[in-house]
Scaffold this motif. Structure first.
Motif, PDB file in Angstrom:
ATOM      1  N   UNK A  39       0.802  -1.227   0.000  1.00  0.00           N
ATOM      2  CA  UNK A  39       0.000   0.000   0.000  1.00  0.00           C
ATOM      3  C   UNK A  39       0.835   1.277   0.000  1.00  0.00           C
ATOM      4  N   UNK A  40       2.023   1.222  -0.562  1.00  0.00           N
ATOM      5  CA  UNK A  40       2.881   2.408  -0.622  1.00  0.00           C
ATOM      6  C   UNK A  40       2.177   3.583  -1.282  1.00  0.00           C
ATOM      7  N   UNK A  41       1.451   3.300  -2.338  1.00  0.00           N
ATOM      8  CA  UNK A  41       0.756   4.370  -3.060  1.00  0.00           C
ATOM      9  C   UNK A  41      -0.288   5.042  -2.176  1.00  0.00           C
ATOM     10  N   UNK A  42      -0.994   4.259  -1.363  1.00  0.00           N
ATOM     11  CA  UNK A  42      -1.985   4.826  -0.447  1.00  0.00           C
ATOM     12  C   UNK A  42      -1.308   5.695   0.610  1.00  0.00           C
ATOM     13  N   UNK A  43      -0.116   5.282   1.044  1.00  0.00           N
ATOM     14  CA  UNK A  43       0.647   6.115   1.982  1.00  0.00           C
ATOM     15  C   UNK A  43       0.963   7.449   1.304  1.00  0.00           C
ATOM     16  N   UNK A  44       1.334   7.396   0.038  1.00  0.00           N
ATOM     17  CA  UNK A  44       1.597   8.618  -0.719  1.00  0.00           C
ATOM     18  C   UNK A  44       0.374   9.516  -0.778  1.00  0.00           C
ATOM     19  N   UNK A  45      -0.788   8.927  -1.013  1.00  0.00           N
ATOM     20  CA  UNK A  45      -2.015   9.719  -1.045  1.00  0.00           C
ATOM     21  C   UNK A  45      -2.275  10.366   0.319  1.00  0.00           C
ATOM     22  N   UNK A  46      -2.009   9.614   1.384  1.00  0.00           N
ATOM     23  CA  UNK A  46      -2.198  10.152   2.742  1.00  0.00           C
ATOM     24  C   UNK A  46      -1.238  11.311   2.996  1.00  0.00           C
ATOM     25  N   UNK A  47      -0.008  11.183   2.527  1.00  0.00           N
ATOM     26  CA  UNK A  47       0.963  12.263   2.713  1.00  0.00           C
ATOM     27  C   UNK A  47       0.587  13.481   1.880  1.00  0.00           C
ATOM     28  N   UNK A  48       0.115  13.264   0.668  1.00  0.00           N
ATOM     29  CA  UNK A  48      -0.312  14.381  -0.177  1.00  0.00           C
ATOM     30  C   UNK A  48      -1.458  15.135   0.489  1.00  0.00           C
ATOM     31  N   UNK A  49      -2.358  14.405   1.106  1.00  0.00           N
ATOM     32  CA  UNK A  49      -3.492  15.026   1.792  1.00  0.00           C
ATOM     33  C   UNK A  49      -3.043  15.819   3.019  1.00  0.00           C
ATOM     34  N   UNK A  50      -1.879  15.480   3.567  1.00  0.00           N
ATOM     35  CA  UNK A  50      -1.384  16.118   4.791  1.00  0.00           C
ATOM     36  C   UNK A  50      -0.405  17.260   4.535  1.00  0.00           C
ATOM     37  N   UNK A  51      -0.065  17.501   3.300  1.00  0.00           N
ATOM     38  CA  UNK A  51       0.986  18.476   2.986  1.00  0.00           C
ATOM     39  C   UNK A  51       0.719  19.871   3.547  1.00  0.00           C
ATOM     40  N   UNK A  52      -0.519  20.264   3.727  1.00  0.00           N
ATOM     41  CA  UNK A  52      -0.820  21.586   4.265  1.00  0.00           C
ATOM     42  C   UNK A  52      -1.036  21.602   5.771  1.00  0.00           C
ATOM     43  N   UNK A  53      -0.948  20.444   6.402  1.00  0.00           N
ATOM     44  CA  UNK A  53      -1.198  20.317   7.840  1.00  0.00           C
ATOM     45  C   UNK A  53       0.123  20.389   8.597  1.00  0.00           C
ATOM     46  N   UNK A  54       0.310  21.462   9.346  1.00  0.00           N
ATOM     47  CA  UNK A  54       1.572  21.666  10.065  1.00  0.00           C
ATOM     48  C   UNK A  54       1.806  20.652  11.177  1.00  0.00           C
ATOM     49  N   UNK A  55       0.778  19.900  11.568  1.00  0.00           N
ATOM     50  CA  UNK A  55       0.951  18.912  12.639  1.00  0.00           C
ATOM     51  C   UNK A  55       1.486  17.583  12.118  1.00  0.00           C
ATOM     52  N   UNK A  56       1.542  17.445  10.792  1.00  0.00           N
ATOM     53  CA  UNK A  56       2.027  16.206  10.170  1.00  0.00           C
ATOM     54  C   UNK A  56       3.253  16.538   9.331  1.00  0.00           C
ATOM     55  N   UNK A  57       4.428  16.028   9.692  1.00  0.00           N
ATOM     56  CA  UNK A  57       5.647  16.345   8.940  1.00  0.00           C
ATOM     57  C   UNK A  57       5.754  15.536   7.632  1.00  0.00           C
ATOM     58  N   UNK A  58       4.850  15.849   6.707  1.00  0.00           N
ATOM     59  CA  UNK A  58       4.808  15.135   5.426  1.00  0.00           C
ATOM     60  C   UNK A  58       6.112  15.295   4.645  1.00  0.00           C
ATOM     61  N   UNK A  59       6.850  16.360   4.915  1.00  0.00           N
ATOM     62  CA  UNK A  59       8.107  16.588   4.193  1.00  0.00           C
ATOM     63  C   UNK A  59       9.150  15.519   4.514  1.00  0.00           C
ATOM     64  N   UNK A  60       8.964  14.768   5.591  1.00  0.00           N
ATOM     65  CA  UNK A  60       9.927  13.739   5.987  1.00  0.00           C
ATOM     66  C   UNK A  60       9.662  12.384   5.347  1.00  0.00           C
ATOM     67  N   UNK A  61       8.701  12.324   4.439  1.00  0.00           N
ATOM     68  CA  UNK A  61       8.391  11.061   3.754  1.00  0.00           C
ATOM     69  C   UNK A  61       8.727  11.230   2.275  1.00  0.00           C
ATOM     70  N   UNK A  62       9.649  10.400   1.809  1.00  0.00           N
ATOM     71  CA  UNK A  62      10.154  10.458   0.435  1.00  0.00           C
ATOM     72  C   UNK A  62       9.932   9.098  -0.233  1.00  0.00           C
ATOM     73  N   UNK A  63      10.297   8.983  -1.495  1.00  0.00           N
ATOM     74  CA  UNK A  63      10.133   7.676  -2.126  1.00  0.00           C
ATOM     75  C   UNK A  63      11.323   6.775  -1.768  1.00  0.00           C
ATOM     76  N   UNK A  64      11.290   5.538  -2.236  1.00  0.00           N
ATOM     77  CA  UNK A  64      12.306   4.556  -1.822  1.00  0.00           C
ATOM     78  C   UNK A  64      13.722   4.924  -2.240  1.00  0.00           C
TER      79      UNK A  64
END
Length: 112
Positions: A39-64
């Motif tokens: 479900x890597x792609x779903x994790x990506x979708x979750x991170x994309x949805x969180x990109x504007x949320x300052x409580x979630x450090x989405x910038x710390x999630x990169x690809x493999x």
């Protein structure tokens, strides 16, 4: 959004919140930790949805490979890189340099 999708996204966000400053992980590592290794792609979708949320450090999630594939979901295409560099992570060509040095594996760090 289906309830199970919402719950998965919440779980992804909870793991992302645990990534320490100055470290990164990837979509697959989070998916594996959550018991959904395909479900890597779903994790990506979750991170994309969180990109504007300052409580979630989405910038710390990169690809493999350490590529900043989520960068287009931030305020500017360079914002993700700026946040990582501010934490001391080296980036060149939209990719984390020495990924193994900065990599945080939730399977190792959270299951101790």
């Amino acid at each position: 959004m289906k309830p199970e999708t919402y719950t998965f996204f919440q779980n992804v966000h909870d793991v992302a919140r645990l990534i320490p400053k100055g470290r990164v992980t990837n979509y697959g590592a989070i998916a594996k930790y959550l018991g959904a290794p395909r479900s890597s792609r779903m994790v990506g979708y979750a991170m994309n949805a969180a990109a504007g949320d300052d409580t979630i450090p989405a910038h710390r999630v990169v690809n493999r490979n350490g590529l900043l594939t989520g960068r287009m979901h931030f305020n500017t295409p360079h914002h993700m890189q700026e946040l990582l560099e501010k934490e001391g992570i080296e980036i060149k060509g939209h990719q984390v340099i020495q990924l193994e040095k900065y990599f945080w594996d939730p399977m190792q760090e959270l299951l101790r």
